[in-house]
Design an enzyme around this catalytic site. Structure first.
Site, PDB file in Angstrom:
ATOM      1  N   ASP A  67       0.836  -1.173  -0.099  1.00 13.02           N
ATOM      2  CA  ASP A  67       0.050   0.063   0.002  1.00 13.02           C
ATOM      3  C   ASP A  67       0.890   1.150   0.105  1.00 13.02           C
ATOM      4  O   ASP A  67       2.157   1.282   0.073  1.00 13.02           O
ATOM      5  CB  ASP A  67      -0.903  -0.042   1.179  1.00 13.02           C
ATOM      6  CG  ASP A  67      -0.257  -0.618   2.198  1.00 13.02           C
ATOM      7  OD1 ASP A  67       0.773  -0.319   2.667  1.00 13.02           O
ATOM      8  OD2 ASP A  67      -0.988  -1.156   3.298  1.00 13.02           O
ATOM      9  N   HIS A 138      -7.052  -4.981  10.024  1.00 18.03           N
ATOM     10  CA  HIS A 138      -6.990  -4.746   8.685  1.00 18.03           C
ATOM     11  C   HIS A 138      -5.695  -5.481   8.198  1.00 18.03           C
ATOM     12  O   HIS A 138      -4.607  -5.633   9.000  1.00 18.03           O
ATOM     13  CB  HIS A 138      -7.163  -3.162   8.408  1.00 18.03           C
ATOM     14  CG  HIS A 138      -5.711  -2.324   8.918  1.00 18.03           C
ATOM     15  ND1 HIS A 138      -5.540  -1.059   9.182  1.00 18.03           N
ATOM     16  CD2 HIS A 138      -4.228  -2.778   9.002  1.00 18.03           C
ATOM     17  CE1 HIS A 138      -4.703  -0.757   9.271  1.00 18.03           C
ATOM     18  NE2 HIS A 138      -3.771  -1.497   9.432  1.00 18.03           N
ATOM     19  N   GLU A 143      -9.689  -2.227   5.189  1.00 21.65           N
ATOM     20  CA  GLU A 143     -10.218  -1.993   6.604  1.00 21.65           C
ATOM     21  C   GLU A 143     -11.421  -2.826   6.727  1.00 21.65           C
ATOM     22  O   GLU A 143     -12.169  -3.134   5.676  1.00 21.65           O
ATOM     23  CB  GLU A 143     -10.661  -0.565   6.612  1.00 21.65           C
ATOM     24  CG  GLU A 143      -9.363   0.308   6.375  1.00 21.65           C
ATOM     25  CD  GLU A 143      -8.519   0.508   7.754  1.00 21.65           C
ATOM     26  OE1 GLU A 143      -8.434  -0.507   8.557  1.00 21.65           O
ATOM     27  OE2 GLU A 143      -7.806   1.442   7.784  1.00 21.65           O
TER      28      GLU A 143
HETATM   29  C1  F6R Z   1       1.618  -1.264   6.102  1.00 17.32           C
HETATM   30  C2  F6R Z   1       0.145  -2.193   6.030  1.00 17.32           C
HETATM   31  C3  F6R Z   1      -0.477  -2.272   7.206  1.00 17.32           C
HETATM   32  C4  F6R Z   1       0.403  -2.418   8.475  1.00 17.32           C
HETATM   33  C5  F6R Z   1      -0.392  -2.469   9.956  1.00 17.32           C
HETATM   34  C6  F6R Z   1       0.416  -2.681  11.182  1.00 17.32           C
HETATM   35  O1  F6R Z   1       2.041  -1.677   4.778  1.00 17.32           O
HETATM   36  O2  F6R Z   1      -0.147  -2.700   5.083  1.00 17.32           O
HETATM   37  O3  F6R Z   1      -1.646  -3.200   7.355  1.00 17.32           O
HETATM   38  O4  F6R Z   1       0.994  -3.700   8.512  1.00 17.32           O
HETATM   39  O5  F6R Z   1      -1.120  -1.143  10.025  1.00 17.32           O
HETATM   40  O6  F6R Z   1       1.213  -1.904  11.283  1.00 17.32           O
HETATM   41  P1  F6R Z   1       2.281  -1.738  12.438  1.00 17.32           P
HETATM   42  O7  F6R Z   1       3.207  -2.834  12.020  1.00 17.32           O
HETATM   43  O8  F6R Z   1       2.775  -0.276  12.447  1.00 17.32           O
HETATM   44  O9  F6R Z   1       1.654  -2.156  13.583  1.00 17.32           O
END
Ligand code: F6R
Length: 240
Positions: A67, A138, A143
């Site tokens: 993303d 997500h 989402e």
């Molecule tokens: C980022 C992504 C998100 C994150 C998720 C967890 O490319 O796709 O799904 O993996 O928001 O984020 P962290 O690792 O910061 O807790």
């Protein structure tokens, strides 16, 4: 679904890095699906260290990130392409032309989403997909909602995601409200998936993986439909 419970973030990162190194060595032109956020930073630093020791070669590796914020300029320090360069790409011998990430500066986002899916398809799909998970369940920026999208699309970020990501920005009003994200189709078509989860904030999402229910209200549960998922969680996320 296979579960690996680690003591802490370091052990989780070691285990995930082991899988990535093994798979890259097995298939030097592997197509990797990559994630941003805080979960994979330890894994990326281990891959960089292994590259410096001559243990892994990225010269033929092709990557597709999940993303990117939209709209955002590539030079913006909050963009995911900037993050990926700092955390991994600038430190290994990956070819710039083998790096793929949705273009957050595209004027026509629908065309950009179609281009991204076509590129993944043309490359033969993803061999090994890395996922983090939002505390709301997500994956990518798919989402929670009444339905999920199968293809790459523009999405409004969930209020909880904006709150969670505000730690990377001066304030939550600075967090972009939209993103381009790979849909569930390309994720579920990946041959192999590694999901990393650490910290107590991920406990509810982890728990949602322990029964057989699949719900768009918790997108990570769709991984139960895939035949090769390894969940690597630390004790704080797993709680047991
Ligand atoms: C980022 C992504 C998100 C994150 C998720 C967890 O490319 O796709 O799904 O993996 O928001 O984020 P962290 O690792 O910061 O807790």
């Amino acid at each position: 679904m296979k579960f690996v419970i680690c003591d802490d973030y370091e052990q989780m990162s070691d285990f995930a890095a082991g899988i990535f190194m093994q798979q890259i060595r097995k298939k030097p032109d592997i197509r990797l699906g990559l994630a941003t956020g805080s979960s994979p930073i330890g894994l990326y630093s281990r891959l960089i260290a292994a590259y410096r020791r001559g243990e892994v070669d990225f010269s033929r590796v092709v990557t597709f990130n999940l993303d990117e914020y939209y709209p955002i300029a590539a030079e913006n320090m909050q963009s995911y392409i900037y993050f990926m360069k700092k955390q991994l790409f600038d430190h290994v011998n990956i070819r710039p032309e083998n790096i793929n990430i949705p273009d957050g500066s595209a004027s026509d986002y629908e065309a950009e989403c179609r281009r991204y899916d076509a590129k993944i398809e043309a490359c033969g799909g993803i061999d090994l997909q890395l996922l983090g998970c939002g505390r709301n369940g997500h994956i990518g920026f798919n989402e929670p909602g009444d339905f999920l999208h199968s293809s790459t699309h523009r999405t409004a970020l969930h209020e909880d995601t904006i709150k969670a990501n505000s730690r990377f920005f001066a304030s939550s009003s600075d967090v972009p409200t939209h993103a381009l994200t790979m849909g569930m189709g390309a994720i579920l078509k990946a041959k192999k998936i590694v999901l990393i989860m650490n910290g107590p904030a991920k406990r509810a999402a982890f728990e949602s993986l322990l029964d057989d229910r699949v719900s768009p209200q918790c997108p990570v549960t769709f991984l139960k439909l895939h035949r090769d998922v390894t969940v690597i969680a630390d004790l704080a996320a797993a709680g047991r």
